[in-house]
Design an enzyme around this catalytic site. Structure first.
Site, PDB file in Angstrom:
ATOM      1  N   ALA A  14       0.839  -1.196   0.000  1.00  0.00           N
ATOM      2  CA  ALA A  14       0.000   0.000   0.000  1.00  0.00           C
ATOM      3  C   ALA A  14       0.873   1.244   0.000  1.00  0.00           C
ATOM      4  CB  ALA A  14      -0.924  -0.008   1.225  1.00  0.00           C
ATOM      5  N   ASP A  46       6.803  -5.180  13.654  1.00  0.00           N
ATOM      6  CA  ASP A  46       7.441  -4.583  12.477  1.00  0.00           C
ATOM      7  C   ASP A  46       8.039  -3.223  12.866  1.00  0.00           C
ATOM      8  OD1 ASP A  46       8.262  -4.579   9.867  1.00  0.00           O
ATOM      9  OD2 ASP A  46       6.394  -3.781   9.059  1.00  0.00           O
TER      10      ASP A  46
END
Length: 542
Positions: free
Chosen positions: A130, A281
């Site tokens: 994205a 992450d």
């Protein structure tokens, strides 16, 4: 046909970066075939890790994302390759602005002019799945709009099938590929990437993490605007801060760097052990620092959790390492089921000591948590330890956190921060306080069931009594059945004996010349005895 063409295109790219050297030398014919199909390839000048990274970048965003996921498996990859794959995090070109705008309008059912007061067509950042645009809501709130790449689902499906095919072929001909479990890695990647494709899932992750750190002085998590969020578009509060790896800017802003590094470690352990929900992450592109010194987090597509048993065993492993109790570490691995039950603990202990003792020869501030876990898992793999995906994700996150902490403050003493935290957590889990807490949590259920306990006890006793009576009846029936069977067997024996006596008497009486004196008398006696026995048997049966 499209898959075949894509396979040939992939092969040409891999050969262009001379990655056919990964094929073992004994498969020379396969190498030659690959070169004939792939055509020209350049002369290799860069290290292998660099060439793998560049090949994945050339292949496309899906392969880039796979390289990112692969970089988290440091228990399986050499460091020089994993370090290169980490660089794939922010090197994906954006897709056209008009496509992004069209995707947003189709997903939310209105034009961007209607949805937002302002909308920036130029993306702020772009990733493999994205990209992000800046916008302003009608009430003046500044937000970011995250939109999934158009038509990416079909591309992902096609490339995943191709990756599975390549992995199966590689595992047949490359020994290291079998050890790396490439097909399992791609299955994990399949799950990860489909989770990230659903921005509703990421929004839910963000909301939960924000709730866990409400009014926290350590971490700020932006707000999600659910009215503007769906599976392919997510609208989130825009945050402003300095990237965590820009140390000079942080110092210029007056941020306490040692405190900031220690807070990063505290955030990690709080997420793992208090909340059992951690941001998996946490690379520099996703972590910022606000003007007030708090961490600011973004991108919550990958979150990690641990089973309660894994939490406890992990904490006990780390504390045992603090005390250099290697036998305890080996024992915990066997008890937790991470290594087979038949593993000899003394041999495993010796292997762990060999790995761990050199670490203690260094200053405490230079000892790496992440490297310790990495070496521990690599050693355990020699003892047929199965790969634990949840622990690998945790280890990767810990490496990121530790690397950031030491980048901010090289003298960071991770042990001083972690050890008291782990000791307190274990005490809370197994001490009297933990018992009281679990009892308190069970009180609502107990308060509902307590009034019913007499009735439940009466029912249980009644059922037990009925069961006992049934058992007694069944036992009496079995005894009666056994008695009848024994009686029948006795009757059969009497009939057999009586018949034998009667038959013998009849045969003796029919002999013309007696063989001995009184034979006739004996025959009549046998006939009489046999007849009596038969009559008695018939009478008993009646």
């Amino acid at each position: 046909m499209r898959s075949l063409l894509r396979l040939l295109q992939t092969l040409r790219i891999l050969l262009h970066y001379q990655l056919d050297e990964l094929i073992p030398p004994r498969y020379r014919s396969l190498r030659l075939c690959c070169r004939l199909l792939g055509g020209w390839r350049r002369q290799a000048t860069e290290p292998l890790g660099v060439r793998i990274r560049e090949a994945l970048q050339t292949l496309g965003p899906i392969q880039v994302k796979f390289g990112q996921v692969l970089s988290t498996r440091r228990d399986l990859l050499p460091d020089h390759i994993a370090n290169e794959l980490v660089k794939l995090q922010d090197q994906v070109p954006p897709f056209p602005n008009d496509q992004a705008q069209q995707q947003i309008e189709q997903a939310l059912g209105a034009s961007t002019d209607t949805l937002f007061t302002t909308f920036s067509p130029e993306p702020l950042a772009s990733a493999s799945i994205a990209q992000v645009h800046a916008a302003t809501l009608p009430d003046g709130t500044q937000v970011i709009v995250k939109v999934v790449r158009p038509n990416i689902v079909g591309t992902i499906k096609r490339d995943l099938q191709l990756l599975q095919l390549i992995a199966r072929l590689a595992q047949r001909i490359i020994p290291d590929a079998r050890r790396l479990r490439l097909t399992e890695l791609i299955q994990d990647y399949d799950k990860t990437i489909h989770d990230e494709l659903n921005l509703m899932r990421e929004a839910a992750n963000c909301t939960l993490l924000r709730r866990n750190f409400t009014d926290s002085e350590l971490l700020y998590v932006p707000q999600i605007y659910w009215d503007y969020t769906c599976e392919t578009v997510m609208v989130q509060e825009r945050i402003y801060g300095i990237p965590v790896d820009q140390v000079d800017q942080l110092r210029a802003q007056g941020i306490d760097i040692p405190q900031l590094s220690e807070r990063g470690v505290e955030i990690f352990f709080t997420q793992v052990f208090r909340d059992n929900f951690f941001h998996a992450d946490m690379h520099p592109g996703n972590i910022f620092v606000g003007a007030d010194g708090r961490y600011l987090g973004v991108d919550f597509g990958i979150m990690g959790t641990l089973a309660r048993t894994d939490q406890r065993y992990l904490a006990e492993n780390l504390l045992a390492f603090f005390h250099r109790d290697y036998y305890k570490i080996a024992e915990l691995h066997v008890t937790s089921g991470w290594v087979p039950a038949g593993t000899r603990i003394t041999e495993f202990e010796a292997a762990i000591r060999t790995v761990s003792e050199p670490i203690w020869q260094r200053p405490i501030s230079e000892i790496s948590f992440g490297q310790f876990l990495l070496r521990l898992f690599q050693t355990a793999r020699r003892f047929r330890m199965e790969v634990q995906p949840q622990l690998v994700l945790l280890q990767k996150t810990l490496l990121n956190i530790e690397g950031l902490g030491r980048q901010l403050y090289p003298d960071l003493d991770l042990w001083q921060t972690a050890k008291p935290f782990l000791e307190r957590w274990l005490a809370d889990q197994i001490g009297p306080g933990a018992f009281v807490q679990r009892l308190r949590a069970s009180l609502p259920i107990l308060s509902e069931t307590l009034p019913e306990l007499p009735q439940l006890a009466h029912q249980a006793l009644q059922q037990a009594s009925q069961y006992s009576q049934q058992q007694q009846a069944q036992q009496l029936a079995r005894q009666h059945e056994h008695s009848l069977l024994a009686q029948h067997q006795r009757s059969q024996r009497r009939i057999l004996i009586g018949s034998s006596l009667l038959l013998s008497g009849i045969l003796l009486s029919l002999t013309e010349q007696p063989l001995w004196p009184y034979q006739l008398h004996l025959s009549w006696l046998l006939i009489a005895a046999g007849s009596g026995a038969l009559l008695y048997s018939l009478f008993r049966q009646q």
